[in-house]
Motif scaffolding. Structure first.
Motif, PDB file in Angstrom:
ATOM      1  N   GLN A 218       0.824  -1.210   0.000  1.00  0.00           N
ATOM      2  CA  GLN A 218       0.000   0.000   0.000  1.00  0.00           C
ATOM      3  C   GLN A 218       0.859   1.260   0.000  1.00  0.00           C
ATOM      4  N   LYS A 219       1.902   1.257   0.800  1.00  0.00           N
ATOM      5  CA  LYS A 219       2.787   2.424   0.874  1.00  0.00           C
ATOM      6  C   LYS A 219       3.441   2.713  -0.479  1.00  0.00           C
ATOM      7  N   ASN A 220       3.779   1.654  -1.222  1.00  0.00           N
ATOM      8  CA  ASN A 220       4.516   1.803  -2.481  1.00  0.00           C
ATOM      9  C   ASN A 220       3.632   1.668  -3.714  1.00  0.00           C
ATOM     10  N   LYS A 221       2.324   1.845  -3.550  1.00  0.00           N
ATOM     11  CA  LYS A 221       1.417   1.549  -4.667  1.00  0.00           C
ATOM     12  C   LYS A 221       1.623   2.464  -5.871  1.00  0.00           C
ATOM     13  N   ALA A 232      -0.849  -5.710 -11.631  1.00  0.00           N
ATOM     14  CA  ALA A 232      -1.842  -6.784 -11.716  1.00  0.00           C
ATOM     15  C   ALA A 232      -1.717  -7.766 -10.553  1.00  0.00           C
ATOM     16  N   VAL A 233      -0.505  -7.964 -10.053  1.00  0.00           N
ATOM     17  CA  VAL A 233      -0.295  -8.923  -8.965  1.00  0.00           C
ATOM     18  C   VAL A 233      -0.577  -8.300  -7.602  1.00  0.00           C
ATOM     19  N   PHE A 234      -0.014  -7.127  -7.360  1.00  0.00           N
ATOM     20  CA  PHE A 234      -0.016  -6.559  -6.013  1.00  0.00           C
ATOM     21  C   PHE A 234      -1.290  -5.792  -5.652  1.00  0.00           C
ATOM     22  N   LEU A 235      -1.864  -5.060  -6.583  1.00  0.00           N
ATOM     23  CA  LEU A 235      -2.991  -4.191  -6.257  1.00  0.00           C
ATOM     24  C   LEU A 235      -4.283  -4.944  -6.499  1.00  0.00           C
ATOM     25  N   ALA A 244      -4.027  -2.139  -2.040  1.00  0.00           N
ATOM     26  CA  ALA A 244      -3.228  -3.313  -1.673  1.00  0.00           C
ATOM     27  C   ALA A 244      -4.099  -4.331  -0.949  1.00  0.00           C
ATOM     28  N   PRO A 245      -3.620  -5.565  -0.819  1.00  0.00           N
ATOM     29  CA  PRO A 245      -4.361  -6.543  -0.023  1.00  0.00           C
ATOM     30  C   PRO A 245      -4.467  -6.092   1.433  1.00  0.00           C
ATOM     31  N   GLU A 246      -5.479  -6.575   2.108  1.00  0.00           N
ATOM     32  CA  GLU A 246      -5.608  -6.349   3.541  1.00  0.00           C
ATOM     33  C   GLU A 246      -4.865  -7.455   4.286  1.00  0.00           C
ATOM     34  N   ALA A 247      -4.424  -7.157   5.493  1.00  0.00           N
ATOM     35  CA  ALA A 247      -3.786  -8.191   6.305  1.00  0.00           C
ATOM     36  C   ALA A 247      -4.749  -9.355   6.499  1.00  0.00           C
ATOM     37  N   VAL A 486       9.513  -5.439  -2.434  1.00  0.00           N
ATOM     38  CA  VAL A 486       8.456  -4.474  -2.747  1.00  0.00           C
ATOM     39  C   VAL A 486       9.007  -3.063  -2.558  1.00  0.00           C
ATOM     40  N   PRO A 487       8.878  -2.151  -3.550  1.00  0.00           N
ATOM     41  CA  PRO A 487       8.150  -2.299  -4.810  1.00  0.00           C
ATOM     42  C   PRO A 487       8.999  -2.976  -5.880  1.00  0.00           C
ATOM     43  N   ALA A 488       8.561  -4.126  -6.323  1.00  0.00           N
ATOM     44  CA  ALA A 488       9.303  -4.903  -7.312  1.00  0.00           C
ATOM     45  C   ALA A 488       8.660  -4.780  -8.679  1.00  0.00           C
ATOM     46  N   CYS A 489       9.496  -4.780  -9.685  1.00  0.00           N
ATOM     47  CA  CYS A 489       9.040  -4.792 -11.077  1.00  0.00           C
ATOM     48  C   CYS A 489       8.992  -6.250 -11.530  1.00  0.00           C
TER      49      CYS A 489
END
Length: 656
Positions: A218-221, A232-235, A244-247, A486-489
């Motif tokens: 979420q911080k690096n969105k 597509a993977v992270f958000l 971002a996903p929730e805990a 994260v944040p990964a390409c």
């Protein structure tokens, strides 16, 4: 086995790494797991019981003190598995329970941590030390990626850069972890790749993501949104306030799962054709680096501006190397070669051998000062002389690790004040040579006039993870993997996050003539597993998270046990100091040393605080002064293992 319970006391990953999170672990003997308890509950228990600490057992090795710890030591006689995430430790335990050895378990834990994005991913790099009980030797595994075709100093300078970039496809070295896992497993494990990757594949199907990673996403969105495959993977909730996903949300990675399935399929096809276990694992290796996985990785990398080619992947190889070693008071301490920062700890031990540290006292004024000066000297040498030994010029490691050089360096320490201009020494005379770089030694030194801030600390402490495993047959593994955090390409439809390790190169030889970027070369990295032998047998296996602080923390952990008689758990929890008088290995343009800048624990006595300032130090104080240390101590008297895992963070151990 129960699922992990995760508590995030702050959504800032830098502060999660730097400050005490207050998350002790409570042992549950019914399932041999530690269940995380909240800080509030522990404090309440402390009020009721009169103590916030867990007492150490009375049956400790002779000479060890009985001071309490916040978390109990882990004990086992058959096997031990410790790593950065509870679920990943469970993966290691699962492999041990199925009959695997420590190498099998370490590979399973490494695969799981990559899948969980524990500040690394599958496209990162793996650095490992393995003790082979059959040969009684320590083996180094160099699975660091290399700079790709076209990655030259002139290329990056033409883009107006003073250093290679921190993020994106241009920051990527070739992936090393898939090859590292396959090589370790094929050469020293006992199981198939299918067995060892099973936990990671189950997690790729979907696992409950923990708060630390979810909040980091979420911080690096905004950065993640720059790369379509990462987005597509992270958000998982695009367009919502929290994307971002929730805990606790079940986080699924279908494309990564497909990549792992392809590797396993290649292995299984080879077995059906009559290939050996080892040959079949290397068939999976080849599919990743030469087959359809490689083609999609390269396509996705180049689409996003990266330089990696099919030839770069096909020509890359894992290197099995002989580690470097120094003897400290009868204890052999092993590190990977000078493509890591590991030898800096060896240099520091050689220097400190010239002082009576025990007489100084743990974290006394004299001890803190001697440590700071020593570490600053060792890191000045690291910053200038370390690089890939497979590329010229040859690093002067014989001189750097000689006892005579260390004695000379020790003699230059001013016992009354900090030296703000500690520069690299000249090790060449100690190997019978003339230093060809004398003119550069002092030329590049320029202290930073900027204060230590959150951005600086995040770069200095930038996390990795660690993996420690041991078994009753005598196999011992210590791994410090990283890359692709994260944040990964993410490279195309592989689900594989690319490494960001290019940023550890330099473009100007005046900073370090041994670490200038060029194609096929490995950067000098911070990642540094450690192993110590005593009387010809394993003594301690240990590693830690954090960037430039790793060998600072590991040095003090080791001294805590060897000089001050702490148990392995006490040593992981003990307060450290950190020097900032070094060049940062990660980050952007601002990497210069900060002379006198020192991190100390909040409990530092007032008289020491005053005296340090009078000696030219610029202290700052925090509750947490080390990344999470994971370690295994070998109790040969009782035929058992002692496990230590820091009392903060999410690092976790299981033993039997």
């Amino acid at each position: 086995m129960p699922e992990e319970a995760c508590f995030a006391l702050t959504d800032n990953p830098a502060r999660q790494r730097r400050i005490a999170t207050g998350k002790p672990y409570l042992y549950n003997s019914a399932n041999a797991l530690y269940i995380m308890r909240s800080y509030t509950t522990i404090l309440l228990s402390a009020v009721l019981a009169g103590s916030a600490a867990y007492a150490q057992p009375r049956t400790q090795p002779p000479g060890f003190n009985t001071s309490p710890t916040q978390k109990p030591a882990l004990h086992g006689k058959n096997w031990m598995a410790i790593t950065g995430k509870p679920l990943a430790a469970t993966a290691g335990a699962t492999i041990f329970q199925q009959g695997g050895n420590a190498v099998d378990a370490a590979c399973a834990m490494l695969a799981a941590t990559c899948t969980m994005w524990d500040v690394l991913s599958w496209g990162g790099e793996t650095q490992a030390l393995i003790y082979n009980p059959k040969t009684k030797k320590v083996i180094g595994i160099n699975a660091m990626g290399v700079a790709p075709t076209g990655a030259t100093a002139d290329f990056f300078k033409s883009k107006g850069m003073g250093w290679p970039p921190e993020f994106g496809a241009l920051a990527a070295t070739t992936p090393g972890t898939p090859g590292g896992i396959c090589t370790m497993l094929a050469e020293y494990g006992t199981m198939s790749l299918k067995q060892v990757l099973a936990p990671a594949m189950q997690m790729a199907e979907g696992y409950p993501i923990e708060a630390q990673t979810a909040n980091s996403i979420q911080k690096n969105k905004e950065k993640i949104k720059e790369w379509p495959y990462s987005r597509a993977v992270f958000l998982t909730h695009p367009g919502e306030e929290r994307e971002a996903p929730e805990a606790g949300e079940i986080f699924k990675q279908k494309e990564l799962l497909a990549t792992l399935q392809k590797m396993v399929a290649a292995e299984q096809d080879a077995l059906k054709k009559g290939k050996s276990r080892k040959q079949a694992i290397y068939a999976a290796y080849d599919r990743f680096y030469k087959g359809d996985i490689a083609r999609e990785f390269v396509r996705g990398c180049q689409e996003q501006g990266g330089l990696i080619t099919m030839s770069d992947l096909a020509n890359w190889k894992v290197i099995q190397e002989e580690p470097l070693m120094v003897n400290y008071k009868g204890i052999e301490v092993y590190k990977l070669q000078q493509w890591t920062q590991g030898p800096a700890m060896l240099q520091a031990l050689n220097i400190l051998e010239n002082f009576d540290l025990k007489a100084m006292g743990y974290n006394s004024l004299k001890y803190i000062h001697t440590l700071y000066q020593t570490m600053s000297m060792a890191f000045a040498d690291r910053d200038f002389y370390y690089g890939d030994p497979n590329f010229p010029p040859a690093e002067p490691m014989k001189g750097l690790l000689s006892k005579a050089y260390a004695k000379q360096r020790a003699a230059t320490i001013d016992t009354g004040k900090n030296d703000p201009r500690i520069t690299p020494g000249d090790p060449y005379p100690f190997e019978g040579k003339t230093n060809p770089y004398l003119a550069l030694l002092h030329k590049t030194y320029a202290a930073s006039d900027k204060p230590v801030d959150e951005a600086y600390l995040e770069k200095q402490w930038l996390g990795t993870t660690s993996v420690e495993a041991a078994d009753k047959e005598g196999w011992v593994v210590s791994v410090t993997p990283s890359g692709g955090w994260v944040p990964a390409c993410i490279a195309g439809h592989t689900g594989v996050g690319m490494s960001q390790r290019m940023q550890s190169f330099v473009l100007d030889p005046a900073y370090n003539p041994f670490n200038v970027v060029e194609p096929g070369k490995r950067p000098r990295v911070t990642l540094t597993p450690t192993m110590a032998l005593k009387d010809g047998k394993p003594y301690i296996s240990f590693a830690v998270q954090g960037g430039d602080t790793q060998d600072q923390n590991l040095l003090q952990f080791f001294l805590n046990m060897v000089e001050f008689g702490m148990t392995v758990q006490q040593a992981t929890e003990a307060a450290n100091i950190n020097t900032d008088q070094l060049y940062l290995s990660l980050g952007g343009e601002e990497r210069k040393p900060k002379p006198g800048s020192i991190l100390l624990n909040n409990n530092t006595p007032e008289d020491i605080r005053v005296k340090l300032k009078n000696m030219g130090y610029l202290p700052r104080y925090e509750a947490r002064t080390s990344g999470p240390v994971n370690a295994i101590y070998f109790d040969w008297k009782h035929g058992s293992f002692w496990g230590g895992s820091s009392n903060h963070g999410e690092d976790y151990g299981i033993a039997w």
